[in-house]
Structures are given as C-alpha cells and as structure tokens.
Design a protein around this motif. Structure first.
Motif, mmCIF file in Angstrom:
data_model
loop_
_atom_site.group_PDB
_atom_site.id
_atom_site.type_symbol
_atom_site.label_atom_id
_atom_site.label_comp_id
_atom_site.label_asym_id
_atom_site.label_seq_id
_atom_site.Cartn_x
_atom_site.Cartn_y
_atom_site.Cartn_z
ATOM 1 N N UNK A 83 61.287 64.796 -77.990
ATOM 2 C CA UNK A 83 62.090 65.548 -77.016
ATOM 3 C C UNK A 83 61.341 65.637 -75.673
ATOM 4 N N UNK A 84 60.049 65.919 -75.758
ATOM 5 C CA UNK A 84 59.242 66.089 -74.555
ATOM 6 C C UNK A 84 59.234 64.797 -73.724
ATOM 7 N N UNK A 85 59.010 63.685 -74.404
ATOM 8 C CA UNK A 85 58.875 62.427 -73.661
ATOM 9 C C UNK A 85 60.224 61.892 -73.166
ATOM 10 N N UNK A 86 61.284 62.169 -73.908
ATOM 11 C CA UNK A 86 62.612 61.798 -73.385
ATOM 12 C C UNK A 86 62.899 62.654 -72.144
ATOM 13 N N UNK A 87 62.471 63.912 -72.210
ATOM 14 C CA UNK A 87 62.622 64.805 -71.057
ATOM 15 C C UNK A 87 61.875 64.273 -69.835
ATOM 16 N N UNK A 88 60.662 63.777 -70.056
ATOM 17 C CA UNK A 88 59.883 63.212 -68.940
ATOM 18 C C UNK A 88 60.631 62.031 -68.334
ATOM 19 N N UNK A 89 61.132 61.166 -69.215
ATOM 20 C CA UNK A 89 61.854 59.985 -68.738
ATOM 21 C C UNK A 89 63.079 60.415 -67.918
ATOM 22 N N UNK A 90 63.797 61.400 -68.445
ATOM 23 C CA UNK A 90 65.015 61.861 -67.762
ATOM 24 C C UNK A 90 64.674 62.467 -66.402
ATOM 25 N N UNK A 91 63.602 63.246 -66.347
ATOM 26 C CA UNK A 91 63.234 63.896 -65.085
ATOM 27 C C UNK A 91 62.758 62.880 -64.050
ATOM 28 N N UNK A 92 62.026 61.857 -64.537
ATOM 29 C CA UNK A 92 61.605 60.793 -63.606
ATOM 30 C C UNK A 92 62.847 60.070 -63.081
ATOM 31 N N UNK A 93 63.764 59.763 -64.013
ATOM 32 C CA UNK A 93 65.006 59.089 -63.601
ATOM 33 C C UNK A 93 65.736 59.946 -62.567
ATOM 34 N N UNK A 94 65.739 61.239 -62.792
ATOM 35 C CA UNK A 94 66.428 62.151 -61.878
ATOM 36 C C UNK A 94 65.836 62.072 -60.465
ATOM 37 N N UNK A 113 74.416 66.336 -70.083
ATOM 38 C CA UNK A 113 73.475 65.615 -70.963
ATOM 39 C C UNK A 113 72.043 65.719 -70.405
ATOM 40 N N UNK A 114 71.910 65.472 -69.108
ATOM 41 C CA UNK A 114 70.574 65.552 -68.502
ATOM 42 C C UNK A 114 69.995 66.962 -68.616
ATOM 43 N N UNK A 115 70.841 67.942 -68.442
ATOM 44 C CA UNK A 115 70.334 69.323 -68.539
ATOM 45 C C UNK A 115 69.924 69.671 -69.968
ATOM 46 N N UNK A 116 70.688 69.163 -70.931
ATOM 47 C CA UNK A 116 70.309 69.423 -72.328
ATOM 48 C C UNK A 116 68.949 68.763 -72.627
ATOM 49 N N UNK A 117 68.822 67.524 -72.182
ATOM 50 C CA UNK A 117 67.553 66.804 -72.452
ATOM 51 C C UNK A 117 66.389 67.501 -71.756
ATOM 52 N N UNK A 118 66.575 67.776 -70.493
ATOM 53 C CA UNK A 118 65.459 68.361 -69.725
ATOM 54 C C UNK A 118 65.213 69.818 -70.144
ATOM 55 N N UNK A 119 66.271 70.514 -70.445
ATOM 56 C CA UNK A 119 66.124 71.897 -70.931
ATOM 57 C C UNK A 119 65.373 71.913 -72.262
ATOM 58 N N UNK A 120 65.717 70.970 -73.126
ATOM 59 C CA UNK A 120 65.016 70.867 -74.416
ATOM 60 C C UNK A 120 63.536 70.591 -74.199
ATOM 61 N N UNK A 121 63.252 69.675 -73.266
ATOM 62 C CA UNK A 121 61.852 69.336 -72.978
ATOM 63 C C UNK A 121 61.108 70.557 -72.438
ATOM 64 N N UNK A 122 61.805 71.357 -71.629
ATOM 65 C CA UNK A 122 61.192 72.581 -71.096
ATOM 66 C C UNK A 122 60.807 73.521 -72.246
ATOM 67 N N UNK A 123 61.738 73.691 -73.185
ATOM 68 C CA UNK A 123 61.455 74.588 -74.314
ATOM 69 C C UNK A 123 60.281 74.060 -75.145
ATOM 70 N N UNK A 124 60.260 72.738 -75.352
ATOM 71 C CA UNK A 124 59.145 72.143 -76.093
ATOM 72 C C UNK A 124 57.832 72.378 -75.332
ATOM 73 N N UNK A 125 57.896 72.271 -74.012
ATOM 74 C CA UNK A 125 56.700 72.528 -73.202
ATOM 75 C C UNK A 125 56.164 73.931 -73.449
ATOM 76 N N UNK A 126 57.084 74.892 -73.522
ATOM 77 C CA UNK A 126 56.658 76.275 -73.775
ATOM 78 C C UNK A 126 56.029 76.387 -75.166
ATOM 79 N N UNK A 127 56.694 75.763 -76.157
ATOM 80 C CA UNK A 127 56.183 75.814 -77.533
ATOM 81 C C UNK A 127 54.807 75.152 -77.605
ATOM 82 N N UNK A 128 54.687 74.024 -76.931
ATOM 83 C CA UNK A 128 53.404 73.309 -76.943
ATOM 84 C C UNK A 128 52.298 74.150 -76.297
ATOM 85 N N UNK A 129 52.658 74.866 -75.251
ATOM 86 C CA UNK A 129 51.654 75.699 -74.584
ATOM 87 C C UNK A 129 51.195 76.825 -75.521
ATOM 88 N N UNK A 130 52.169 77.419 -76.188
ATOM 89 C CA UNK A 130 51.834 78.497 -77.138
ATOM 90 C C UNK A 130 50.915 77.945 -78.224
#
Lengths: 222, 592
Positions: A83-94, A113-130
């Motif tokens: 999810x995180x890396x698809x989010x990175x790809x989507x944000x770069x594409x954006x 679709x882009x918001x779901x992907x990037x939003x998911x990546x954001x949540x994963x980022x928070x989880x990863x930080x925790x």
C-alpha cells in the motif's frame, strides 16, 4: 493560479528533478566504480537454477510474498509495504498529472481512486511510524534519517491527498504544500534511505546471479 | 561523545583494509538496508533471546555498516549522526565488534534469503571477520585452528604419520569386516577416477566414516585414492574471513589432485569443506580448476543409480530426519540429492520443518564450535533447533556436515533429546548389500570371534570421572572388552594413580573436584616416566577444553564428547592404544 504555485508546479520541480538526476548519476558512477566480484566455480544445483533464472527470481522476489518466510509470515507488514509503495507511485504520478495533464483529474472516479490509494498510504505511514517508535527492535536499528524519511513521506501523502482534486477554490496552500514538499523530497532523496530503490536492482541482481549459479534460486520448497 | 583524534594502529588498519575489501555486491548490501525489520525474526539467535535487539540481523549489520557510511559514503561523511555512521578508534571497540561478528552470527545466510532488499549480511559479516583477523583480533579458537591449518596443513593439527596410520588401521578393519585381504585404502595412486578428501575430524574422532566410505568405493569397484599430503578439504578461511588462508588451503588441494592426475575430487560430507573447496576456493585461489569436484553424496547416489552398489533400506529402519547444512544448502543449493539418497537407504524418513533453504542453523556454523567463549550463547540459541528436532519424532538425525554433527550433538545433549546424529555415508554403508564370497568353516569363525571378543585384553585403563554413573559406564565397557580398569573420582586421585600405576590410557573428565584437571594433565605430561601414557579427554563441557589445549605440552591423543556411545568409545580407545603399540614397535626397531 498564482505565480508562486505555477513556479512550484513547473520550474521548482524541473530544477529539483534535474538535481536528483545529476546526483543519482554521480551516485551510480561511484557505485559502479567498485569492482564486481567474480565466480569461477562450476555451476551447482538442478537445471531449474541458473544465473539468469536466479536474477529474474531475485528481482521478482518482492512481488512474491509467498517466496520468503519473512513476508509469508508477516503478511500484514507486507501488505503495508504494498500500500505504501503504491501510494508513493501514485503521489509521484500526481506531481506530473497536475501540471502536465490536469484533465485526467476531471474524472471523479480517478480522483476517488487516487485519494483512496494515497489516503491508504498515509494511514500506513502513521502505522509504520508508530511501529518504528514503539517496537524495541525497530528503535534499535533506526537512525534520525529513518524517522525523518518516514515522517516526510507521511506528511507528503497528506498534502497529496488534499491536492488530488486539483482545486484552488479554497486556497492554494495544499497544492503549494504538495509541490514544495515534492521538490524537497526530490532533493533530499539521493542522500537518504529513500534512495534504496536505486540500489535494489543491483543488490538483487548480484544476489540472484550468485544464488542462481549455486543452485539456490529459484528456491524450491517442500 | 566527542570523537577522539588518535586512532589505534589496529583500528587504522581495519579501516584501510575495509576499503580494499569492498566490492560492488558488498557495497550494494551495505547501502540497501532500509531498516524494515523483516529480517529480525528469521534469526535463531533473536528467536532464542526475545527482547534483545542486539541479535537482530539489521542491528548486527549496522555495526559494520556504520563504518562504511562514515568512511566511504557521502551522507555519513558529512552528517554521520543523521544516518548513524560511526568509526572505530580503539582496540576495545574492535573487541566489541568481534563479539558480534563471531559470537552473535553463524553466517548461516538465513536472514540474507529473507531480506526483501537482497542484503547479504553473511557476506559482509565474513568480511568484518577477515578485517579483525588481519589485525589479530579473533576468538582464541579461531587463532589456534587457523595456525594449525597454516602450519600443519589441516585444521586439527593431525600429523601426517597419524593420518596415514589411521588409514592403514581402517583398511585393516575393513579387511576383517569384509574378510578380504585385498581391500585397501589406496594412497597417492595416480590416474584414478576419484581422489577422496576428508575432514580431519574423521581421522581424530570418527574414523568409521573413512572405513565406511572406503567400503562403498570398494564395493562399487571404483578406481580411487586418498592423498598423503594436503588431504584436509576443510578450510577455516571461510569462517575467519581470511581469503589468503582460504586460497592457500584450496590451492593445496587442487594442485595435489592435478599432481595425481585425478579425474574427480570427491569431498566427504562436510558443509563448509564442500562450499570452500567446490564454490569459494577457486575464487580465493584465483585458480581455474581443471577437474570435476563433487560431494560424496552425489558419488554415492550415482553408484546406486548406475547399479554399482546395491542397498537394502530395511537395514536402516529407525525413524530418520535430515538437517540441511547451511553451507551445503543455502550457499550451494544441495537440497534434493541427500533426500533422494535417504529415501533409498532408509525406510522411515521424516521431513524436518522448516527445511531446505529455510532450515535453521545447527548452532555450530561459522566456526562456532571452535569458539568456546560463546558456548553458553550458542547452546541457548539451540532451543530453536531442539524444538525442530523434537517435533520430527525421529530417533536419528542425518546431516551432511561434520560441523553440524558436532553442533547438533551439543544441542541434543544440552536439551536431553536422546537423538542420535549420523551421516549419509554411515547409512549407505550400513545398507550395502554385499554378496558373500567364500563360505568360512565355522571353527575359524569362532576362533576369530574369540580373538576379537576382547580387544582391550592386557591393557590397563585409568578412568577419571566424578560422576558415579559415568565412571561405571566407562569402566564396564572397558572391563567387558578385557581391560584392567582403575578408577579415580577427582584430580588428586587421578594424578596419584596415574603416577603409581602407570596405566596405558587415562580417560579424563574435565570437571572434577580436587586438583585442577588442567594442572593434573600438565604434571602428567611433564613427568618423563609417563611419556607413554595416552590421554583421552571425555567431557560434557566442551567449553572447558581450554584447560587442556591451551597448555604448552603435548595434546591429548583423543577427545570425546559426552554422551559417548559404546561403539565410539571402543573405536577411539582402540585407535589410541593401537597407535601407541605401533609407535612402541617402531621405537624398538629403531633402537640400536
């Protein structure tokens, strides 16, 4: 669109991209300056294991969570990685879509679709930080760069999420935030752990070639 | 902490040599780690020490990576604190690094194969070992073994005459067993199909594996030989990270095979020996090997497939499992051949889980068996292997590696699993179907049996052990085989009895009350009246070996780990006493 936003979307990005490309080029030249180890031994292992197959298997390894015990057992972490890396790809594409193909974002489904992907990546980022802060093993191996890179990307996802609709009716701050962060990200990446993707093809190539030559890759399992 | 301004000579050399050792593969591995932590739970040390992050592969790797970042990578040079880059300044810091690279990692490569980025910790951990060894910082056992391999030519310091006498003795045993005086272990024969290389452990502690291999070659009708020099296929360069030693040892082997014009170098069952000789040796020695090299597993399997030997799997009917050696498996891809062979020679083979590339280390890898200072740590990590073994329900664990034999034996003893450890060569030899050649009259057989029944007749053996059960067990085995047995329960008693009774052999436990066993051993060795006394250490505490082996007197003639089977005990004791007899005879012949 303000001049500042226009500058951020175009000139700033182009300069940052150019800088990144330059540093990466220097980096690759430096890396290739190290001698490559040879392997004089005759091949071992079954015919299904060759250096070429080993390299392909090694490169594809990351997309085969069943192939390694670490990703097979820790499938939640693997899912987070995806999810995180698809989010990175989507944000770069954006960062390219908004300045060069804004028409693509007129379709609400694309935006969603882009918001779901990037939003998911954001949540994963928070989880990863925790996890990085809360897990004793993760703390022991983490450097300031590890924390900063993760925070940087997570905040970047946040701005990317807001930037997806490409609307300025409520102000430009979210778009400015996204593009300024993107530029900073492009300049910072070559000096940080985020540049791991630059080395991935090489480390995987050499490991795959050796393991294929020695009959280990592709891994057979009972 | 502020950085020091002067660096020790050793630290300086380590950093200088690191630059010379780095290659692209290693640099890739040093750069690519993202600290994702996925490798953590793949390491048996981590699993056995929950909550201690210093065993985590990424943590261990970072101790080496920080040096690379500080001295070779730009971000680390400019902002070291930002990427946890750091240097080494003192010998004490190098000692700390030694504790990790030698004492907390067996280079088993399990984490390497589980890293999503392809970071090969085992490779750069070996590099770090080599750097430390180059400045003389290493566990004592590594120094001793490396010295033996450099100076004597084999890692256990076996002298040429002992090696040749053992081969001769094994050939005689085989002649008796097969009742065929023509059976031989050929030495230095030229133009043979097979030149067979072994591990010195086989000469010292497990000569049966040599006679078993010889039996298989004989029955297969193979044209084979063993070399008189450069016969040790093990290579401590793999463990110590010393490429110069690795290359020198490997080249010695290759040149001997070429000198004998052998067509095939067959390597007995030894994981690191196979990897060093077959895979790494040509690289270290920069030598293009002109002949075929294979593991004896391939050789035995080929003999069966070609019908050159016949086997009866019902002769190995006890439940058996297989332990994949890290060096054979994860580093050389040998997974299926041993299993194929086991299915042919055993009737009840059970798979261990996880297995093949995912198997756990025996705990003795990376030269760990020679580093007695880390024994408690190693045995603690053995719980993972012990649980794996227990779950198979097998009575025998087979492995194709001598290091694994020792590692597994230690784990099995420590966790009281009661499982026997053996190798494929022993099972194949046991399953061999040999057609009887000539019927022997019953009277002759009976006479031979009577003669063979008391192999220790006329010998006096002093058994020194403070455990009553162990003392009685050893004494009973020796008495049943014709020896006169004396008993001592502490160091003082052992010294007094050895001095007054002058036995042929002393079996010595290393942990007894009374006088320190190391001192007892030294006093006995320094007594000229006891020059002919042979000593066999029998211990359950291998970490105490230093008590004996660090002394500057002649080493013991034998060494056995407890628990010791009756067969192992007799083979070793007979070997020691028969060699003593041969020495005495040679001495008498040489007397003017």
């Amino acid at each position: 669109m303000s001049e500042l936003l226009h500058f951020s979307e175009h000139t700033l990005q182009e300069v940052a991209l150019g800088f990144m490309a330059l540093v990466y080029t220097i980096r690759i030249i430096w890396f290739l300056g190290f001698k490559a180890g040879g392997d004089r031994q005759a091949e071992t292992g079954p015919p299904s294991t060759t250096p070429a197959k080993g390299v392909l298997y090694s490169w594809a390894n990351i997309a085969m969570p069943w192939a390694m015990e670490s990703t097979r057992r820790q499938y939640i972490l693997y899912a987070q990685f995806v999810v995180f890396h698809i989010g990175v790809t989507a944000a770069i594409a954006l960062s390219f879509i908004i300045p060069y193909g804004p028409g693509l974002l007129e379709n609400q489904a694309s935006v969603l679709i882009l918001q779901i992907i990037i939003g998911g990546a954001f949540l994963v980022g928070v989880v990863r930080f925790v996890r990085r802060v809360g897990n004793r093993y993760m703390r022991a191996i983490s450097s300031p760069d590890d924390y900063f890179s993760l925070v940087l990307l997570t905040v970047w996802f946040f701005f990317a999420f807001l930037a997806v609709p490409n609307q300025t009716s409520g102000g430009e701050w979210h778009l400015l935030g996204f593009f300024i962060m993107t530029a900073f990200f492009l300049v910072y990446v070559p000096f940080s752990k985020i540049s791991h993707y630059l080395y991935y093809p090489f480390t995987r190539y050499y490991l795959g070639k050796t393991m294929g030559h020695r009959g280990v890759y592709p891994v057979g399992r009972a | 902490m502020s950085e020091q301004t002067t660096r020790s000579h050793k630290a300086e050399k380590v950093l200088e040599r690191m630059g010379q050792k780095l290659n692209r593969q290693m640099v890739g591995s040093l750069l690519a780690c993202v600290h994702c932590g996925l490798c953590t739970e793949t390491c048996h040390y981590v699993l056995a020490n929950p909550g201690d992050p210093t065993y985590a592969p990424a943590y261990k790797g970072d101790l080496i990576r920080k040096l690379f970042k500080r001295h070779f990578d730009w971000t680390g040079r400019v902002f070291p604190w930002w990427v946890k880059a750091g240097s080494v300044w003192t010998d004490e810091e190098l000692e700390e690094l030694k504790d990790t690279v030698f004492g907390k990692c067996t280079n088993c490569r399990r984490c390497s194969l589980n890293c999503p980025m392809g970071v090969d910790l085992a490779t750069f951990n070996r590099m770090a070992r080599g750097l430390l060894v180059s400045v003389g910082i290493m566990p004592e056992g590594v120094a001793v073994v490396s010295k033996d391999q450099w100076e004597i030519g084999n890692q256990m310091g076996v002298l040429k005459e002992d090696y040749l006498e053992t081969l001769e003795w094994m050939a005689e045993e085989l002649q008796d067993e097969l009742d065929d005086p023509e059976v031989d272990i050929p030495i230095d024969q030229t133009d043979c199909e097979v030149v067979y290389y072994i591990n010195p452990r086989e000469v010292k502690y497990d000569p049966r594996s040599i006679s078993d291999a010889a039996k298989i070659f004989h029955v297969a009708g193979e044209s084979w030989t063993m070399p008189s020099e450069g016969w040790d296929m093990t290579n401590f360069g793999l463990f110590s990270g010393d490429d110069a030693l690795g290359g020198s040892v490997a080249q010695r082997l290759y040149e001997k095979v070429s000198e004998l014009r052998g067509k095939r170098l067959v390597i007995s069952e030894c994981g690191h020996g196979f990897r060093s000789t077959r895979c790494e040796g040509p690289n270290w020695a920069r030598y293009d090997v002109p002949f075929v090299m294979e593991s004896s597993i391939f050789t035995m399997l080929r003999y069966i497939k070609e019908g050159r030997i016949k086997v009866d799997k019902t002769r190995n009917s006890r439940p058996v499992t297989y332990h994949d050696s890290c060096n054979m498996g994860r580093s050389c891809g040998m997974f299926e051949e041993p299993r194929e062979l086991l299915e042919l020679v055993c009737s009840d083979f059970r798979e261990m889980h996880p297995n093949r590339a995912e198997n756990y280390c025996c705990t003795g890898g990376g030269g760990a068996m020679s580093m007695s200072e880390y024994t408690p740590r190693r045995l603690k990590s053995g719980i993972i292997k012990a649980n794996q073994l227990k779950e198979t329900g097998a009575e025998i664990v087979v492995t194709s590696c001598h290091n694994c034999v020792d590692g597994l034996t230690d784990v099995i003893r420590h966790y009281e699993l009661g499982i026997e450890v053996t190798q494929l060569v022993n099972l194949v030899a046991n399953a061999l179907v040999i057609e009887p050649k000539v019927a022997i009259p019953v009277e002759e057989v009976v006479e031979e049996m009577v003669a063979e029944a008391l192999p220790l007749a006329g010998r006096t053996i002093l058994v020194a052990d403070d455990e009553p059960d162990q003392l009685e067990y050893l004494a009973t085995v020796f008495e049943d085989n014709g020896a006169t047995v004396l008993r001592a329960v502490d160091g003082d008693e052992a010294l007094a009895m050895a001095t007054s009774e002058k036995p042929d052999l002393l079996t010595l436990d290393l942990e007894m009350p009374g006088k320190n066993v190391g001192e007892v051993f030294q006093i006995l060795r320094e007594n000229p009246e006891l020059e002919s006394l042979k000593v066999c250490v029998i211990t359950g505490r291998p970490e105490l070996r230093k008590l004996i082996y660090d002394r500057s007197v002649r080493r013991p003639e034998g060494y056995l780990d407890k628990p010791v089977t009756e067969e192992q005990l007799l083979i070793n004791v007979r070997k020691i006493l028969e060699l003593a007899h041969d020495e005495a005879a040679a001495g008498a012949e040489g007397t003017p």
